[in-house]
Design a protein around this motif. Sequence first.
Motif, mmCIF file in Angstrom:
data_model
loop_
_atom_site.group_PDB
_atom_site.id
_atom_site.type_symbol
_atom_site.label_atom_id
_atom_site.label_comp_id
_atom_site.label_asym_id
_atom_site.label_seq_id
_atom_site.Cartn_x
_atom_site.Cartn_y
_atom_site.Cartn_z
ATOM 1 N N ASP A 166 1.257 2.580 3.847
ATOM 2 C CA ASP A 166 0.852 3.938 4.154
ATOM 3 C C ASP A 166 1.068 4.208 5.640
ATOM 4 N N CYS B 60 -0.257 -0.355 -9.033
ATOM 5 C CA CYS B 60 -1.630 -0.119 -8.607
ATOM 6 C C CYS B 60 -2.340 0.661 -9.708
ATOM 7 N N ARG C 96 -1.981 4.495 -4.934
ATOM 8 C CA ARG C 96 -3.220 4.331 -4.175
ATOM 9 C C ARG C 96 -3.580 2.848 -4.084
ATOM 10 N N GLY C 97 -4.445 2.521 -3.146
ATOM 11 C CA GLY C 97 -4.955 1.166 -3.034
ATOM 12 C C GLY C 97 -4.740 0.576 -1.656
ATOM 13 N N ASP C 98 -5.590 -0.370 -1.283
ATOM 14 C CA ASP C 98 -5.508 -0.981 0.040
ATOM 15 C C ASP C 98 -4.201 -1.727 0.265
ATOM 16 N N HIS C 99 -3.584 -2.206 -0.822
ATOM 17 C CA HIS C 99 -2.352 -2.974 -0.693
ATOM 18 C C HIS C 99 -1.103 -2.099 -0.668
ATOM 19 N N LYS D 95 0.400 7.785 1.245
ATOM 20 C CA LYS D 95 -0.620 8.155 0.271
ATOM 21 C C LYS D 95 -0.934 9.642 0.378
#
Length: 281
Positions: free
Chosen positions: A90, A26, A84-87, A99
């Motif tokens: 978490d 990411c 980090r990141g939507d993918h 995260k």
Amino acid sequence: MKIVSEAKAHGGRQGVYTIESEACGCDMTFAVFTPPQAKEQLCPVVWYLSGLTCTHANVMDKGEYRRMAAELGLIVVCPDVSPRGDHVPDEPDNWQFGKGAGFYLDATEAPWAQHYRMETHILGELPALVANHFAADLTRQSIMGHSMGGHGALILALKNADRFKSCSAFAPIVQPSSADWSRPALEKYLGADPARWRRHDATMLIEDGARFSEFLVDQGSADGFLEDGLRPWLLTEACEKAGIPLTLRMQEGYDHSYNFISSFMEDHLVWHADRLNQKKA
């Protein structure tokens, strides 16, 4: 490497940068302060690892390190604390995991293992990048951190004593394998066998033979996490048994916040600079 921002500070430069991290899969953001001396010579590097729920920005905005780092000629690198990141998987309702809570290890368990590889990011990926883009002397590195980041600093120093010349911490989690706010994270990242957690626990690493030259730890006496989560006396016991010099300073009335950290940041930077600049006999 992409520049997010750069600004002059104390004659040096405070920057924020983003890279496409192969280790974490990411984009990862980090901050680097370069002192004015970096215009003319290579400078030693101090790594600062932040705590739970933080990013690179917490210490950059509230840590008050730049004036002394500029005076001492230190590069200060502040990584993020997790991928980090939507993918990225978490647990958004759990501030002690996922995260913002990478614990500075390489996860081995699905689905975390694909992205939660903070140890590789900090020990391999970022140093190479810092060396390529900044006037960094990687033969002179020190490491420090706060809370979860203090845990990270301790374990990375113990596992890489040939790399880091000094290690200090503010209110570190010294035995994450038994503290309520860290044990569940180790189990999810590394699996249910406690034996696998030992390489990520400072007291257990020392018990298993890891050694370091010395540690400096500051701990606030009014820290709400002191009794159940931090327990610095466990590090004292481990260091005494192993013969590792430890300076533990209990700071009366201080809590867990950056009001505490910023009060003693300059002490730590001076302490690191003394050791980074020592000549070999």
